[in-house]
Design a protein around this motif. Sequence first.
Motif, short mmCIF file in Angstrom:
data_model
loop_
_atom_site.label_atom_id
_atom_site.label_comp_id
_atom_site.label_asym_id
_atom_site.label_seq_id
_atom_site.Cartn_x
_atom_site.Cartn_y
_atom_site.Cartn_z
N UNK A 84 0.55 -1.20 0.07
CA UNK A 84 0.18 0.33 -0.10
C UNK A 84 0.97 0.94 -0.07
N UNK A 85 -0.08 2.31 -0.57
CA UNK A 85 0.88 3.68 -0.18
C UNK A 85 1.60 4.02 0.63
N UNK A 86 0.97 4.08 1.97
CA UNK A 86 1.72 4.72 3.24
C UNK A 86 3.00 3.87 3.71
N UNK A 87 3.20 2.52 2.97
CA UNK A 87 3.78 1.43 3.15
C UNK A 87 5.25 1.83 2.53
N UNK A 88 4.60 2.42 1.29
CA UNK A 88 5.83 2.63 -0.21
C UNK A 88 7.14 3.98 0.28
N UNK A 89 5.53 5.08 0.83
CA UNK A 89 6.29 6.47 1.47
C UNK A 89 7.18 5.86 2.64
#
Length: 119
Positions: A84-89
């Motif tokens: 998910x995007x939060x993890x990638x960020x």
Amino acid sequence: MCNINAAGVTGNIATSLQRFFNGSLDPFVRDLIPTSVTHLVLESEGMGPYDKALDALFRHFRAVRRSQLPNLQEVHIACKQAADNAYKQQCNKIVAEGDREGVVVRLQPFGFSSVNWDG
């Protein structure tokens, strides 16, 4: 090398970190990751609250590295395309923080069938 179950952290690591350590990273790093660790591999599917686990582990990275992980040279983190995007960020933030501290942080898009350490 360390075993999270032997350190008494069970179940979902992000939830355990928040509940057991009340947001404080120091006991987690001190009890789970020995100061002698030079290379660290973190594997996750990157879904759910794992971004919070990364945040807890790498929060105040500069101080933690200098006082509790002085030998840390390289970190490999699974950061798959499906994460998910939060993890990638959070992964990208860790790369930048590692760079500032002289720690190589590599994001692995496909897991850890083979890890090549620098040097």
